[in-house]
Design an enzyme around this catalytic site. Sequence first.
Site: not given
Length: 369
Positions: A187, A207-208, A229, A260, A262
């Site tokens: 991340d 990743d993010d 991501h 996103r 989540k």
Amino acid sequence: MFALVRLAALLAFVPFIAAAPAAGDCTGTISSLDDVSAAVKCKTVNINSFTVPAGKTFNLDLADGTTVNLHGAEGDVKFGVQNWKGPLFQVSGKSITFNGNGHTFDGNGASYWDGKGGNGGVTKPAPMMKIKISGTYSDVKVLNSPARVYSVSNPAKLTMSKLTIDNSAGDQPNSKSGGKAAGHNTDGFDCSTTDLVIENSTIHNQDDCLAINKGSNIVFQGNTCIGGHGISIGSIDSGVTVSGITIKNNVIKDNDQGLRIKTKKAATGSSVSDITFSGNTGTGLRKFGVIIDQSYPSTLGTPGTGVKISGVNFVGDTNTLSVNSGAKRVEVNCGSGACTGTWDWSALKVSGGSAGDIKGFSGIKGYTL
């Protein structure tokens, strides 16, 4: 009479005491961890190139108002390799000016990467960089983090700008990763904070790019996210408030998703509100253009209802996203009654792939599948 003479003698020293240098009026230089304790007593701290011993944190607990410079022709800092929790670097203080001057913190990530990140394999220092300052933090490069890069928990307003995160080498498999990308859980920015701006930075990871776990008044603007991501709010756990988030004018290339939200299925007592997306561009998105999903850690599973989401808007300059064939343009998966109000999505344009679905919420205006 004796008392008056003694008083006069004491007063004679006052000008000399007043003229003594104030604490911190000095420049400290760090060329090894042995130099840190003396250097942080100064209001200017220059960091020369050196290698931090394995298993040690390079920790700067700074006086308020300190200026830090990664210094000289070779101001890069490297970290020895050891399987431990980290962090590798931590800085704390108020009203700090941190100037990277284009220099690098090298995490030696390839020595840890096994395709598992924090989900198994060897223990990896995470986060690599723990930022606990207010003020400014700029022009710093992080190369090859073992896992997560930045954890940000600023005590007052902080602007992070002109940063580079380069974990591009982690895109390739290695002998330990079973054919998968060797870098994992890398991340870029994990944020649980308030009054934060991250801008004009480039992040290449697995990743993010950004993960906001809680907090308010956070702006993420003018950044480029490559390979990971996407830009994420969440995952949102129990007892968490996220509000006043602006995501604008970012470029998202070759990520799993563009934008996103989540939330954990089991989470309770949390809220996400006042989220603004404006002027973002995404290309080569592998799975989703936009996804709002209340079933985490599942993807588009049975959603929970314990996180209330409101005021998620795509407004201002158009958000233009392009997804790959086989990807979904938009997916919304809200628990019963958990997504509320009217959301303005008039500035969202998504192309490619298939339409996706909007479940559990009928308040989206200005966009149709």
